[in-house]
Structures are given as C-alpha cells and as structure tokens.
Design a protein around this motif. Structure first.
Motif, PDB file in Angstrom:
ATOM      1  N   LYS A  31       0.537 -12.159   9.534  1.00  0.00           N
ATOM      2  CA  LYS A  31       0.822 -10.587   9.127  1.00  0.00           C
ATOM      3  C   LYS A  31       1.940  -9.868   9.740  1.00  0.00           C
ATOM      4  O   LYS A  31       2.657  -9.470   9.136  1.00  0.00           O
ATOM      5  CB  LYS A  31      -0.670 -10.107   9.147  1.00  0.00           C
ATOM      6  CG  LYS A  31      -1.605 -10.514   8.233  1.00  0.00           C
ATOM      7  CD  LYS A  31      -2.846  -9.580   8.137  1.00  0.00           C
ATOM      8  CE  LYS A  31      -3.824 -10.030   7.044  1.00  0.00           C
ATOM      9  NZ  LYS A  31      -4.889  -9.039   6.920  1.00  0.00           N
ATOM     10  N   ASP A 189      -0.186  -5.288   2.796  1.00  0.00           N
ATOM     11  CA  ASP A 189       0.124  -5.331   1.453  1.00  0.00           C
ATOM     12  C   ASP A 189       0.783  -4.059   1.013  1.00  0.00           C
ATOM     13  O   ASP A 189       1.471  -4.026   0.016  1.00  0.00           O
ATOM     14  CB  ASP A 189      -1.491  -5.482   0.452  1.00  0.00           C
ATOM     15  CG  ASP A 189      -1.708  -6.910   0.640  1.00  0.00           C
ATOM     16  OD1 ASP A 189      -1.037  -7.826   1.260  1.00  0.00           O
ATOM     17  OD2 ASP A 189      -3.017  -6.898   0.275  1.00  0.00           O
ATOM     18  N   SER A 194       2.236  -8.298  -1.176  1.00  0.00           N
ATOM     19  CA  SER A 194       1.507  -9.244  -1.676  1.00  0.00           C
ATOM     20  C   SER A 194       0.723  -9.668  -0.543  1.00  0.00           C
ATOM     21  O   SER A 194       0.862  -9.493   0.664  1.00  0.00           O
ATOM     22  CB  SER A 194       2.459 -10.331  -2.259  1.00  0.00           C
ATOM     23  OG  SER A 194       3.330 -10.675  -1.250  1.00  0.00           O
ATOM     24  N   PRO A 195      -0.477 -10.472  -0.909  1.00  0.00           N
ATOM     25  CA  PRO A 195      -1.308 -10.794   0.265  1.00  0.00           C
ATOM     26  C   PRO A 195      -1.095 -11.839   0.984  1.00  0.00           C
ATOM     27  O   PRO A 195      -0.040 -12.615   0.535  1.00  0.00           O
ATOM     28  CB  PRO A 195      -2.785 -11.116  -0.825  1.00  0.00           C
ATOM     29  CG  PRO A 195      -2.247 -11.523  -2.068  1.00  0.00           C
ATOM     30  CD  PRO A 195      -0.924 -10.803  -2.229  1.00  0.00           C
TER      31      PRO A 195
END
Length: 206
Positions: A31, A189, A194-195
C-alpha cells in the motif's frame, strides 16, 4: 513542490518481531508502494524514514541489519532517506529543514506504527503548520498490551488477554484522535483510485 509523502518505518525490523503475525495490515508495504508511485507521478517529494536504536541489540539496532526498507520498496535518486531515534519523524532529524527548503506545506503520512510513530508525526506536523493527510489503511500496528500486563508473554497469551487493545480499536482511536484536529483521514483507494492485493513484499514472516 508543495506536498510530500512521508513513509515512516516500513522497515524489516517489524517483520522480525513475533507480533508481526498479528499485524493489522500485512500488505502495508504494498500500500505504501502505491502511494509512492502516485506521489512520483504527481511530482511530489517522497521522504523515507527509518527508525534506529543503535547499541540496543534489538531488531532496531542497525548492527543487526534490519533497519532497511521492506523488500519491494526502494528510494529513487533524490528521495531523502532519514533515520530517527524518536517516535516522531521531526525531533531527531532534519525533516523540518528539508521540507522547508523544498517549499512543502502539506504532508501525506503512512507507515508503521499507526498510533505511535505515524500518529505522533502527524500531530507534530499539524502543530508546525502543515496540512496533514493520514492514510489510515496504509498504516499498520499490532495489538497493544495493558499497562499492567506482565512482561515477556507469548503472542498467544497477549491475544487471549481481554485487556489487550485490538488493532481495530487502535486504528479507530487514531482516526478519532486525528480527524478534524490534526489531519484529514484518507484511504489508499481515495488517493490513488484502485484496490491493492497483498504481494510478496508485504507477506508476513514466520
């Protein structure tokens, strides 16, 4: 350049600790990488922060080789990598001078741990006049023992103790403490679109 992404302590040290098995977000490195990619595309400054405790013999002692970015994360030329010995990223570093010299007025914060180094950095940044965005799901933490808990317990005992604060509660408390006071709470997000799926760079170690 008005914005900087500050990536705090996403380092191998934490993956070497037994409690990493209970970490709130095993994909924190993946992430953070998404935020880094987005920041680079925008031309924002990316600042990498590592925590060091020299001479302690712990996983944070640089002599043991774990004070380095988790595999899959790497700074580019021109991106500062600073090492701190305090909880927040300002007190024991030149971060403030660095940001001032680049004309930065807003910060995006992510990293490890949510309520410790990330939250204290966000609070101090706000007091210094920065506009702060705290990317809650690009932070990670582990369950927190009660202040009266005996030292040296196994992770299983810690998790079984009803007084142990869960990672979900820690993240919620940090959101409540920061939102509307010290930072704007955001998600990966929301900032990138986007994931993410957990990749090998963020896989927990046994």
């Amino acid at each position: 350049m008005s914005n900087a992404l500050v990536v705090i302590d996403v380092q191998e040290s934490f993956r070497q600790r037994p409690d990493w098995q209970a970490v709130s977000e095993p994909a924190v490195a993946a992430k953070a990488a998404r935020l880094v990619d987005a920041a680079r595309e925008r031309g924002d400054l990316v600042v990498w922060v590592l925590h060091s405790e020299p001479g302690t013999g712990t996983v944070f002692d640089p002599a043991n080789g774990h004070v380095r970015l988790i595999e899959g994360l790497r700074e580019r030329e021109g991106e500062p990598v600073i090492t701190k010995t305090s909880h927040n990223a300002f007190t024991t570093t030149n971060l403030q001078q660095l940001l001032t010299s680049r004309g930065v007025r807003s910060l995006t914060v992510c990293g490890i741990r949510t309520e410790q180094c990330c939250e204290t950095t966000a609070r101090l940044a706000s007091d210094l006049g920065y506009e702060v965005t705290f990317v809650i799901d690009a932070t990670a933490t582990t369950p927190r023992e009660h202040r009266d808990a005996p030292a040296g317990r196994a992770l299983e005992e810690i998790l079984a103790d009803p007084r142990t604060l869960s990672t979900a509660d820690i993240l919620a408390r940090t959101e409540y403490a920061l939102a509307g006071r010290f930072a704007t709470i955001a998600t990966v997000d929301e900032l990138t679109g986007s994931p993410v799926s957990a990749g090998p760079a963020a896989a927990p170690m046994g």
